[in-house]
Design an enzyme around this catalytic site. Sequence first.
Site, PDB file in Angstrom:
ATOM      1  N   ASP A 152       0.852  -1.190   0.000  1.00 13.85           N
ATOM      2  CA  ASP A 152       0.000   0.000   0.000  1.00 13.85           C
ATOM      3  C   ASP A 152       0.886   1.239   0.000  1.00 13.85           C
ATOM      4  O   ASP A 152       1.974   1.238   0.601  1.00 13.85           O
ATOM      5  CB  ASP A 152      -0.907   0.012   1.229  1.00 13.85           C
ATOM      6  CG  ASP A 152      -2.011  -1.033   1.157  1.00 13.85           C
ATOM      7  OD1 ASP A 152      -2.387  -1.434   0.043  1.00 13.85           O
ATOM      8  OD2 ASP A 152      -2.510  -1.421   2.220  1.00 13.85           O
TER       9      ASP A 152
ATOM     10  N   ASP B  34      -7.123  -1.556  -4.074  1.00 11.09           N
ATOM     11  CA  ASP B  34      -8.062  -1.243  -2.995  1.00 11.09           C
ATOM     12  C   ASP B  34      -9.109  -0.233  -3.463  1.00 11.09           C
ATOM     13  O   ASP B  34     -10.304  -0.378  -3.179  1.00 11.09           O
ATOM     14  CB  ASP B  34      -7.328  -0.653  -1.783  1.00 11.09           C
ATOM     15  CG  ASP B  34      -6.336  -1.603  -1.158  1.00 11.09           C
ATOM     16  OD1 ASP B  34      -6.506  -2.828  -1.287  1.00 11.09           O
ATOM     17  OD2 ASP B  34      -5.382  -1.102  -0.523  1.00 11.09           O
TER      18      ASP B  34
END
Length: 175
Positions: free
Chosen positions: A123, A142
């Site tokens: 991320d 995401d």
Amino acid sequence: MTDQIKKYRRTGLIIAFLIFALDQISKFVVMEILQLPAKGQIKLIPFFDLTWAENYGVSMGFLTASTDFQRWALVALTGLIGIAVWIWMNRETAKWDIIALAMVLGGAMGNIVDRARLGYVADFADLHIGDFRPFLIFNLADACISIGVVILLARALFIRENDDQTKDDVQLDES
């Protein structure tokens, strides 16, 4: 099955593949070219930074996998969910539902590959307003999963297809 529905499903698979490819490319750029894991953070603009995070769980850090067994169990679980989304997408007839499911599928594939290859999901997108962060650090996969789910929920709650309305009317007349 009509040619139009086949076209929607084919488009859905293309969208899923493009999201998967763009997600993996963005992670390669962030990890290998920008060297974000070593730098930790790159400030871009006042409300968006690249901040390195290794996510060992699923959505919002739930189901954190701290052992190899848990990691592979999570890969298997998310893989099964991905297969279910693919089956759903191939049975769906509504264009926007297919597109939304394609977004979920493409994002899921990107995160599954990360978890299998790296042991975590990479991320890096850090959206914030000063010190306030309305979202956890995320990635393209995401974002696509979240947008796809919102589209599915909005359509389920607020939009009724004409064909569905006709089916409801027919069922009411027959009873």
